[in-house]
Design a protein around this motif. Structure first.
Motif, PDB file in Angstrom:
ATOM      1  N   UNK A 160       0.827  -1.202   0.000  1.00 28.77           N
ATOM      2  CA  UNK A 160       0.000   0.000   0.000  1.00 28.77           C
ATOM      3  C   UNK A 160       0.868   1.262   0.000  1.00 28.77           C
ATOM      4  N   UNK A 161       1.904   1.272   0.810  1.00 27.01           N
ATOM      5  CA  UNK A 161       2.796   2.451   0.855  1.00 27.01           C
ATOM      6  C   UNK A 161       3.461   2.690  -0.485  1.00 27.01           C
ATOM      7  N   UNK A 162       3.937   1.622  -1.110  1.00 29.35           N
ATOM      8  CA  UNK A 162       4.615   1.771  -2.401  1.00 29.35           C
ATOM      9  C   UNK A 162       3.661   2.298  -3.462  1.00 29.35           C
ATOM     10  N   UNK A 163       2.460   1.738  -3.523  1.00 26.55           N
ATOM     11  CA  UNK A 163       1.492   2.174  -4.533  1.00 26.55           C
ATOM     12  C   UNK A 163       0.977   3.579  -4.249  1.00 26.55           C
ATOM     13  N   UNK A 164       0.756   3.894  -2.986  1.00 30.41           N
ATOM     14  CA  UNK A 164       0.273   5.228  -2.641  1.00 30.41           C
ATOM     15  C   UNK A 164       1.299   6.292  -3.002  1.00 30.41           C
ATOM     16  N   UNK A 165       2.578   5.992  -2.765  1.00 27.11           N
ATOM     17  CA  UNK A 165       3.627   6.935  -3.151  1.00 27.11           C
ATOM     18  C   UNK A 165       3.699   7.089  -4.665  1.00 27.11           C
ATOM     19  N   UNK A 166       3.537   5.973  -5.387  1.00 27.64           N
ATOM     20  CA  UNK A 166       3.555   6.050  -6.844  1.00 27.64           C
ATOM     21  C   UNK A 166       2.382   6.841  -7.396  1.00 27.64           C
ATOM     22  N   UNK A 167       1.201   6.660  -6.823  1.00 22.56           N
ATOM     23  CA  UNK A 167       0.032   7.409  -7.282  1.00 22.56           C
ATOM     24  C   UNK A 167       0.135   8.886  -6.927  1.00 22.56           C
ATOM     25  N   UNK A 168       0.819   9.176  -5.822  1.00 19.32           N
ATOM     26  CA  UNK A 168       0.987  10.578  -5.434  1.00 19.32           C
ATOM     27  C   UNK A 168       1.859  11.355  -6.401  1.00 19.32           C
ATOM     28  N   UNK A 169       2.664  10.633  -7.204  1.00 16.13           N
ATOM     29  CA  UNK A 169       3.568  11.307  -8.137  1.00 16.13           C
ATOM     30  C   UNK A 169       2.950  11.556  -9.507  1.00 16.13           C
ATOM     31  N   UNK A 170       1.731  11.053  -9.740  1.00 19.18           N
ATOM     32  CA  UNK A 170       1.081  11.253 -11.036  1.00 19.18           C
ATOM     33  C   UNK A 170      -0.322  11.812 -10.821  1.00 19.18           C
ATOM     34  N   UNK A 171      -0.875  12.398 -11.864  1.00 19.91           N
ATOM     35  CA  UNK A 171      -2.244  12.925 -11.823  1.00 19.91           C
ATOM     36  C   UNK A 171      -3.183  11.836 -12.339  1.00 19.91           C
ATOM     37  N   UNK A 172      -3.671  11.006 -11.424  1.00 18.54           N
ATOM     38  CA  UNK A 172      -4.477   9.860 -11.810  1.00 18.54           C
ATOM     39  C   UNK A 172      -5.791  10.302 -12.461  1.00 18.54           C
ATOM     40  N   UNK A 173      -6.427  11.287 -11.874  1.00 16.99           N
ATOM     41  CA  UNK A 173      -7.721  11.722 -12.384  1.00 16.99           C
ATOM     42  C   UNK A 173      -7.612  12.207 -13.834  1.00 16.99           C
ATOM     43  N   UNK A 174      -6.581  13.000 -14.136  1.00 13.92           N
ATOM     44  CA  UNK A 174      -6.413  13.495 -15.503  1.00 13.92           C
ATOM     45  C   UNK A 174      -6.148  12.354 -16.478  1.00 13.92           C
ATOM     46  N   UNK A 175      -5.321  11.399 -16.074  1.00 12.59           N
ATOM     47  CA  UNK A 175      -5.030  10.265 -16.943  1.00 12.59           C
ATOM     48  C   UNK A 175      -6.296   9.452 -17.245  1.00 12.59           C
ATOM     49  N   UNK A 176      -7.085   9.177 -16.208  1.00 17.17           N
ATOM     50  CA  UNK A 176      -8.292   8.379 -16.400  1.00 17.17           C
ATOM     51  C   UNK A 176      -9.315   9.144 -17.231  1.00 17.17           C
ATOM     52  N   UNK A 177      -9.486  10.429 -16.968  1.00 20.79           N
ATOM     53  CA  UNK A 177     -10.449  11.214 -17.740  1.00 20.79           C
ATOM     54  C   UNK A 177     -10.033  11.321 -19.204  1.00 20.79           C
ATOM     55  N   UNK A 178      -8.724  11.449 -19.444  1.00 22.57           N
ATOM     56  CA  UNK A 178      -8.257  11.501 -20.829  1.00 22.57           C
ATOM     57  C   UNK A 178      -8.511  10.176 -21.545  1.00 22.57           C
ATOM     58  N   UNK A 179      -8.259   9.073 -20.844  1.00 23.49           N
ATOM     59  CA  UNK A 179      -8.507   7.765 -21.454  1.00 23.49           C
ATOM     60  C   UNK A 179      -9.993   7.541 -21.692  1.00 23.49           C
ATOM     61  N   UNK A 180     -10.804   7.955 -20.736  1.00 25.34           N
ATOM     62  CA  UNK A 180     -12.251   7.787 -20.898  1.00 25.34           C
ATOM     63  C   UNK A 180     -12.794   8.655 -22.038  1.00 25.34           C
ATOM     64  N   UNK A 181     -12.237   9.860 -22.202  1.00 24.49           N
ATOM     65  CA  UNK A 181     -12.694  10.734 -23.283  1.00 24.49           C
ATOM     66  C   UNK A 181     -12.330  10.185 -24.652  1.00 24.49           C
ATOM     67  N   UNK A 182     -11.326   9.299 -24.686  1.00 21.64           N
ATOM     68  CA  UNK A 182     -10.940   8.674 -25.953  1.00 21.64           C
ATOM     69  C   UNK A 182     -11.719   7.386 -26.217  1.00 21.64           C
ATOM     70  N   UNK A 183     -12.673   7.081 -25.358  1.00 22.36           N
ATOM     71  CA  UNK A 183     -13.520   5.916 -25.564  1.00 22.36           C
ATOM     72  C   UNK A 183     -13.118   4.677 -24.805  1.00 22.36           C
ATOM     73  N   UNK A 184     -12.118   4.762 -23.950  1.00 25.35           N
ATOM     74  CA  UNK A 184     -11.673   3.592 -23.196  1.00 25.35           C
ATOM     75  C   UNK A 184     -12.608   3.339 -22.017  1.00 25.35           C
ATOM     76  N   UNK A 185     -12.799   2.068 -21.692  1.00 25.68           N
ATOM     77  CA  UNK A 185     -13.557   1.712 -20.509  1.00 25.68           C
ATOM     78  C   UNK A 185     -12.698   1.859 -19.269  1.00 25.68           C
ATOM     79  N   UNK A 186     -13.310   1.578 -18.097  1.00 26.15           N
ATOM     80  CA  UNK A 186     -12.555   1.730 -16.855  1.00 26.15           C
ATOM     81  C   UNK A 186     -11.383   0.758 -16.802  1.00 26.15           C
ATOM     82  N   UNK A 187     -11.596  -0.465 -17.260  1.00 28.48           N
ATOM     83  CA  UNK A 187     -10.506  -1.446 -17.239  1.00 28.48           C
ATOM     84  C   UNK A 187      -9.378  -1.042 -18.190  1.00 28.48           C
ATOM     85  N   UNK A 188      -9.739  -0.595 -19.384  1.00 20.67           N
ATOM     86  CA  UNK A 188      -8.716  -0.144 -20.332  1.00 20.67           C
ATOM     87  C   UNK A 188      -7.980   1.078 -19.816  1.00 20.67           C
ATOM     88  N   UNK A 189      -8.704   1.995 -19.176  1.00 18.04           N
ATOM     89  CA  UNK A 189      -8.053   3.186 -18.626  1.00 18.04           C
ATOM     90  C   UNK A 189      -7.043   2.803 -17.556  1.00 18.04           C
TER      91      UNK A 189
END
Length: 271
Positions: A156-185
Motif C-alpha cells: 500500500x505504501x509503495x502504490x500510494x507513493x507512486x500514485x501521489x507522483x502522477x495525476x491519476x484523475x487526468x489520466x483516467x479522464x483523458x482515457x475515458x474521453x478517448x472511448x476507453x472503458x474503466x478497465x482499459x483506462x
C-alpha cells in the motif's frame, strides 16, 4: 559544506561497516574449514543438498502467487480511493497498517485456530474440501493468503507513493474521453505510469516471502526460510552459505529494481 561532507562520509562508512563486517565474517566462516584451509565445498554442496530445490521452488511459487494476488487487490482499491473516495484514504491506511501491529505469532495462532475449527464444524459440508485444499503441502494456499495480509502495509505504501507522483484523475479522464472503458483506462493509462511503484511493491513482497519463517514453521510447511533453519541444525557452514547466497541474490534483485526504476523515470522524462 566541507564539514557536512565529512559527517556524511563518516555515517556512510559506519553504516557500511555495520553491514559488511558481519557479511564478511559469515563468508569467512563458510570457506575456512579447520585443518583444510580455504575451501568452497559449502557453496558447492548447496545445489545437491536434499530439499534445496523443492523449498526454493516452493518459495518462488508462493512469492509469485502472493505478488499477483496482493497487486490484484490493492491496485484497483488505491486507484478507486484516489478517484472517488479520497476521504477514506485514512481508514484504508490504518487497515493496511494493522499487520505491522499484530505480532506474527498471534497472527499464525489465529490462522491455526481457524484451520482446526473448520474440519470440526464443516466436515459434512462441501467447504471441508476447501480447508483440505488450502493446506496442500505441495502448494499451501493458506500461506499465500497469510503473506498477502503481511505484505499489505508495504504494498500500500509503495502504490500510494507512486500514485501521489502522477495525476491519476487526468489520466483516467483523458482515457475515458478517448472511448476507453474503466478497465482499459487502468491498464493502458494508469499502470504504465506506476511501473516503478509496482516493481517496488513486488520486490518488497518477494523479500518478505523468501525471508518469512514464523508462519510457515508453525503451520508445518517447509519453504526456503524454514529449510535454511532446518539445515542449520545439521550443517552450520552450509546453512550460513545458503544465507549468504540468498542475501547476495536479494541485493542483485534490489540493484535490478533500482536500474529498472531509473530507466522508467528516464523514459517518462523523455516522453
Amino acid at each position: 559544506m566541507a564539514r557536512l561532507n565529512v559527517w556524511r562520509g563518516a555515517v556512510l562508512g559506519l553504516a557500511a561497516l555495520y553491514f559488511l563486517v558481519p557479511l564478511a565474517a559469515s563468508v569467512v566462516f563458510t570457506v575456512d574449514v579447520p585443518g583444510r584451509g580455504v575451501t568452497f565445498d559449502a557453496y558447492r554442496q548447496i545445489v545437491s543438498t536434499d530439499g534445496f530445490g523443492s523449498s526454493l521452488l516452493l518459495s518462488l511459487e508462493l512469492a509469485a502467487a502472493t505478488i499477483a494476488l496482493v497487486l490484484l487487490l490493492t491496485v484497483p482499491a488505491v486507484v478507486a480511493l484516489r478517484l472517488g473516495a479520497p476521504r477514506l484514504r485514512a481508514v484504508v491506511e490504518v487497515v493496511c497498517s494493522l499487520p505491522l501491529v499484530v505480532p506474527p505469532i498471534a497472527f499464525v495462532a489465529g490462522i491455526a485456530t481457524v484451520l482446526k475449527w473448520g474440519p470440526d464444524h464443516l466436515s459434512r459440508t462441501p467447504l471441508f474440501q476447501t480447508f483440505v485444499a488450502v493446506q496442500n503441502p505441495d502448494f499451501p494456499v493458506v500461506l499465500v493468503l497469510a503473506y498477502v495480509v503481511m505484505a499489505l502495509p508495504f504494498v500500500y505504501r509503495a502504490l500510494d507513493a507512486g500514485l501521489g507522483a502522477i495525476d491519476v484523475r487526468t489520466l483516467v479522464e483523458a482515457a475515458r474521453s478517448c472511448g476507453a472503458g474503466w478497465t482499459q483506462a487502468l491498464l493502458r493509462a494508469v499502470l504504465p505510469n506506476l511501473r516503478g511503484a509496482l516493481l517496488n511493491a513486488a520486490f518488497l513482497t518477494l523479500a518478505l516471502v523468501l525471508g518469512e519463517f514464523t508462519v510457515a514453521q508453525l503451520l508445518g510447511f517447509r519453504p526456503f526460510a524454514v529449510w535454511i533453519v532446518a539445515v542449520g541444525g545439521e550443517q552450520a557452514q552450509l546453512s550460513v552459505a545458503v544465507s549468504v547466497l540468498s542475501l547476495l541474490v536479494t541485493w542483485a534483485l534490489l540493484l535490478a529494481l533500482a536500474g529498472a526504476g531509473g530507466r522508467t523515470r528516464t523514459a517518462s522524462s523523455r516522453g
